[in-house]
Design a protein around this motif. Sequence first.
Motif, PDB file in Angstrom:
ATOM      1  N   SER A 127      30.335  20.651 -18.604  1.00  7.81           N
ATOM      2  CA  SER A 127      29.202  20.827 -17.699  1.00  7.81           C
ATOM      3  C   SER A 127      28.774  22.289 -17.568  1.00  7.81           C
ATOM      4  CB  SER A 127      29.549  20.279 -16.310  1.00  7.81           C
ATOM      5  OG  SER A 127      30.474  21.129 -15.632  1.00  7.81           O
ATOM      6  N   TRP A 128      29.533  23.196 -18.154  1.00  6.26           N
ATOM      7  CA  TRP A 128      29.240  24.622 -18.068  1.00  6.26           C
ATOM      8  C   TRP A 128      28.360  25.068 -19.246  1.00  6.26           C
ATOM      9  CZ3 TRP A 128      34.937  26.682 -17.110  1.00  6.26           C
ATOM     10  CH2 TRP A 128      35.346  26.306 -15.823  1.00  6.26           C
ATOM     11  N   GLU A 129      27.723  26.232 -19.071  1.00  2.00           N
ATOM     12  CA  GLU A 129      26.923  26.836 -20.122  1.00  2.00           C
ATOM     13  C   GLU A 129      27.333  28.293 -20.288  1.00  2.00           C
ATOM     14  OE1 GLU A 129      24.795  25.380 -22.036  1.00  2.00           O
ATOM     15  OE2 GLU A 129      24.618  23.431 -21.020  1.00  2.00           O
ATOM     16  N   PRO A 130      27.372  28.811 -21.520  1.00  2.00           N
ATOM     17  CA  PRO A 130      27.684  30.233 -21.720  1.00  2.00           C
ATOM     18  C   PRO A 130      26.724  31.117 -20.932  1.00  2.00           C
ATOM     19  CG  PRO A 130      27.704  29.048 -23.808  1.00  2.00           C
ATOM     20  CD  PRO A 130      27.153  28.095 -22.792  1.00  2.00           C
ATOM     21  N   GLY A 131      27.277  32.143 -20.306  1.00  2.00           N
ATOM     22  CA  GLY A 131      26.477  33.062 -19.506  1.00  2.00           C
ATOM     23  C   GLY A 131      26.261  32.634 -18.072  1.00  2.00           C
ATOM     24  N   GLN A 132      26.598  31.397 -17.761  1.00  2.00           N
ATOM     25  CA  GLN A 132      26.456  30.876 -16.400  1.00  2.00           C
ATOM     26  C   GLN A 132      27.459  31.563 -15.477  1.00  2.00           C
ATOM     27  OE1 GLN A 132      27.250  26.693 -16.288  1.00  2.00           O
ATOM     28  NE2 GLN A 132      27.075  26.517 -14.050  1.00  2.00           N
ATOM     29  N   THR A 133      27.071  31.751 -14.213  1.00  2.00           N
ATOM     30  CA  THR A 133      28.003  32.250 -13.197  1.00  2.00           C
ATOM     31  C   THR A 133      28.405  31.086 -12.307  1.00  2.00           C
ATOM     32  OG1 THR A 133      27.072  34.482 -13.201  1.00  2.00           O
ATOM     33  CG2 THR A 133      28.322  33.820 -11.254  1.00  2.00           C
ATOM     34  N   TYR A 425      36.295  29.494 -22.975  1.00  2.00           N
ATOM     35  CA  TYR A 425      35.653  30.556 -22.198  1.00  2.00           C
ATOM     36  C   TYR A 425      36.654  31.592 -21.695  1.00  2.00           C
ATOM     37  CZ  TYR A 425      31.423  27.647 -21.758  1.00  2.00           C
ATOM     38  OH  TYR A 425      30.301  26.908 -22.004  1.00  2.00           O
ATOM     39  N   GLU A 426      36.114  32.788 -21.470  1.00  2.00           N
ATOM     40  CA  GLU A 426      36.736  33.766 -20.583  1.00  2.00           C
ATOM     41  C   GLU A 426      35.968  33.735 -19.268  1.00  2.00           C
ATOM     42  OE1 GLU A 426      36.567  37.570 -22.479  1.00  2.00           O
ATOM     43  OE2 GLU A 426      37.827  36.950 -24.169  1.00  2.00           O
ATOM     44  N   LEU A 427      36.677  33.904 -18.156  1.00  2.00           N
ATOM     45  CA  LEU A 427      36.039  33.933 -16.841  1.00  2.00           C
ATOM     46  C   LEU A 427      36.075  35.364 -16.338  1.00  2.00           C
ATOM     47  CD1 LEU A 427      36.516  30.870 -17.202  1.00  2.00           C
ATOM     48  CD2 LEU A 427      36.993  30.741 -14.761  1.00  2.00           C
ATOM     49  N   ASP A 428      34.910  35.972 -16.188  1.00  2.35           N
ATOM     50  CA  ASP A 428      34.777  37.383 -15.828  1.00  2.35           C
ATOM     51  C   ASP A 428      34.404  37.491 -14.355  1.00  2.35           C
ATOM     52  OD1 ASP A 428      34.475  40.109 -15.832  1.00  2.35           O
ATOM     53  OD2 ASP A 428      32.609  40.125 -16.997  1.00  2.35           O
ATOM     54  N   PHE A 429      35.326  37.958 -13.528  1.00  2.00           N
ATOM     55  CA  PHE A 429      35.105  38.049 -12.084  1.00  2.00           C
ATOM     56  C   PHE A 429      33.996  39.042 -11.777  1.00  2.00           C
ATOM     57  CE2 PHE A 429      36.431  39.899  -7.882  1.00  2.00           C
ATOM     58  CZ  PHE A 429      36.112  38.784  -7.124  1.00  2.00           C
ATOM     59  N   GLN A 430      33.034  38.627 -10.928  1.00  2.00           N
ATOM     60  CA  GLN A 430      31.856  39.428 -10.613  1.00  2.00           C
ATOM     61  C   GLN A 430      31.914  40.073  -9.232  1.00  2.00           C
ATOM     62  OE1 GLN A 430      29.083  39.497 -13.126  1.00  2.00           O
ATOM     63  NE2 GLN A 430      31.028  38.924 -14.094  1.00  2.00           N
ATOM     64  N   ARG A 446      38.270  35.312   0.878  1.00  2.00           N
ATOM     65  CA  ARG A 446      37.161  35.310   1.837  1.00  2.00           C
ATOM     66  C   ARG A 446      35.814  35.348   1.132  1.00  2.00           C
ATOM     67  NH1 ARG A 446      37.233  35.680   7.164  1.00  2.00           N
ATOM     68  NH2 ARG A 446      39.424  36.303   7.224  1.00  2.00           N
ATOM     69  N   GLN A 447      35.733  36.041   0.005  1.00  2.00           N
ATOM     70  CA  GLN A 447      34.470  36.135  -0.718  1.00  2.00           C
ATOM     71  C   GLN A 447      34.327  34.980  -1.695  1.00  2.00           C
ATOM     72  OE1 GLN A 447      37.236  38.170  -1.066  1.00  2.00           O
ATOM     73  NE2 GLN A 447      36.724  39.756  -2.567  1.00  2.00           N
ATOM     74  N   THR A 448      33.086  34.742  -2.094  1.00  2.00           N
ATOM     75  CA  THR A 448      32.836  33.746  -3.130  1.00  2.00           C
ATOM     76  C   THR A 448      33.402  34.254  -4.453  1.00  2.00           C
ATOM     77  OG1 THR A 448      30.812  33.050  -2.018  1.00  2.00           O
ATOM     78  CG2 THR A 448      31.050  32.435  -4.323  1.00  2.00           C
ATOM     79  N   MET A 449      34.135  33.392  -5.144  1.00  2.00           N
ATOM     80  CA  MET A 449      34.802  33.819  -6.382  1.00  2.00           C
ATOM     81  C   MET A 449      33.864  33.597  -7.575  1.00  2.00           C
ATOM     82  SD  MET A 449      37.608  35.066  -5.337  1.00  2.00           S
ATOM     83  CE  MET A 449      38.672  35.208  -6.774  1.00  2.00           C
ATOM     84  N   GLU A 450      32.818  34.442  -7.624  1.00  2.00           N
ATOM     85  CA  GLU A 450      31.828  34.318  -8.690  1.00  2.00           C
ATOM     86  C   GLU A 450      32.407  34.837 -10.003  1.00  2.00           C
ATOM     87  OE1 GLU A 450      28.209  36.227  -7.632  1.00  2.00           O
ATOM     88  OE2 GLU A 450      27.594  34.610  -6.281  1.00  2.00           O
ATOM     89  N   MET A 451      32.312  34.007 -11.035  1.00  2.00           N
ATOM     90  CA  MET A 451      32.820  34.392 -12.348  1.00  2.00           C
ATOM     91  C   MET A 451      31.800  33.989 -13.407  1.00  2.00           C
ATOM     92  SD  MET A 451      36.917  33.776 -12.158  1.00  2.00           S
ATOM     93  CE  MET A 451      37.830  34.342 -10.694  1.00  2.00           C
ATOM     94  N   LYS A 452      31.558  34.927 -14.321  1.00  2.00           N
ATOM     95  CA  LYS A 452      30.629  34.688 -15.411  1.00  2.00           C
ATOM     96  C   LYS A 452      31.382  34.066 -16.575  1.00  2.00           C
ATOM     97  CE  LYS A 452      27.177  37.003 -18.307  1.00  2.00           C
ATOM     98  NZ  LYS A 452      26.502  38.286 -18.621  1.00  2.00           N
ATOM     99  N   LEU A 453      30.785  33.019 -17.165  1.00  2.00           N
ATOM    100  CA  LEU A 453      31.397  32.334 -18.292  1.00  2.00           C
ATOM    101  C   LEU A 453      31.019  33.039 -19.587  1.00  2.00           C
ATOM    102  CD1 LEU A 453      30.597  28.654 -17.247  1.00  2.00           C
ATOM    103  CD2 LEU A 453      32.738  29.880 -16.932  1.00  2.00           C
ATOM    104  N   VAL A 454      32.018  33.594 -20.244  1.00  7.55           N
ATOM    105  CA  VAL A 454      31.825  34.289 -21.510  1.00  7.55           C
ATOM    106  C   VAL A 454      32.405  33.426 -22.622  1.00  7.55           C
ATOM    107  CG1 VAL A 454      32.276  36.386 -22.838  1.00  7.55           C
ATOM    108  CG2 VAL A 454      31.966  36.514 -20.336  1.00  7.55           C
TER     109      VAL A 454
END
Length: 456
Positions: A127-133, A425-430, A446-454
């Motif tokens: 369900s993921w796409e490259p470059g998606q966060t 994928y690699e998951l790159d924490f933003q 506490r923060q949203t764990m936003e990660m970019k899909l590489v």
Amino acid sequence: MSDTPPGPKGEPLFGSSRRYARDPFSFISALETTYDDVVTFDMGPMETYMVTDPADIERVLVSEADAFRKPDFQNDALGDLLGDGLLLSEGDTWERQRDLANPAFRMSRLMGMADRVAGHAESMVDSWEPGQTIDAETEMARVTLHVILDLMMGVELSESRVDTVQAQLDPLGRRFEPDPLRFAMPDWVPMPGDEEFESAVAELDAVLDDIVAARRGREVSGVSTVVDAPAEGADPPMDFLSVLLRARDRGEQSAEQLRDEMMTMLLAGHDTTALTLTYTWFLLSEHPEAERRVQAEVDEVVGDDRPAMDHVREFEYLEWVINEAMRLYPPVFTIFREPTEPVELGGYRVPAGATLMLPQWGVHRSARYWDDPETFDPERFSPDRRADRPRFSFFPFGGGPRHCIGKHLSLLEAKLIVATVVSEYELDFQGETPLELMPSLTMHPRQTMEMKLVER
């Protein structure tokens, strides 16, 4: 033997509860660093003894476990949520329910479920796409929820019903964040957040009712069963809900007990694994050399196949990484017990009924047991380096007769999900570092764990 351990002097009425509520993790670390193996402080009116010596922790959880019980203070809102399920029940009820649950969690059964776990992980990745966060915490909670519903309840929920479950997690979690006023007030005093908590519990109860109805053969919107009726002469299904329903049909399980076990399984069954995975992704993103080593191990062991039980047995470095994530960021950051009679701990007399705090957070990060404890170092779990550490210097799943029954499932899930994801994928924490941590029943970022899909 001294009667009273040392400890910080608290405020009138509140004791140390306001300092604890501001930042439980810094508070625990400060006590562990400043004092010896036992320290006492007041949590509002509640006399609390924090124990950080692994030998004493082992006594409380293992060798003398019968002399300690779950404290009563955990039975107010937590009791409203989980009732008399495995996490909170005591005595004969707990023993009976644990015996019922054991077959569903036996390793022999779980080994046959590895392909289904990997299938859920693949569905997530597809369900993921490259470059998606993505929000890694939400994604990990979603996939582990699907796993627990499948393996332990024999159902699949539609995405909208999963959304309903996940929407209740925030108001439930907020109710268990430390609050000095709650420590000081009687349970019957209304407090902000109570209505939202009660509404969330009611929403989850409705979901559980629908799951039971579907398993009883009724058509329910958004709920489908994944357990077929056994053929004549075949063994009956051993998912936990099937076991409970058979006990209910024999008159050995009340409707209330059935509900309590299902709620405990729904929540406790997926949350800690999701957090372990979330912190694993964060740490791998922050340490690219470890990430590359995990990738290389998965590539070598799994190749182009779907990760399976045979592969799980071969993972070594991946297991060290997951353990190190649970050491630095233990999802359950402290355990509470109370002695049923006076006991000696660390050379001090602890009275019956006192609250014992056994903090994974403090022990896992103690310089007494770990070299350079704040540093991410998976190899500290290699056999030669772990041999001389006390057994209970690391206890993410508790220990003794009341250790987490889902330990093996959690570790199996974590390895299969990580292996499935890193193949693609690699998951790159933003986000910002260091992480801010939020205490509730479990320890959340506490923060949203936003990660970019590489894409690899």
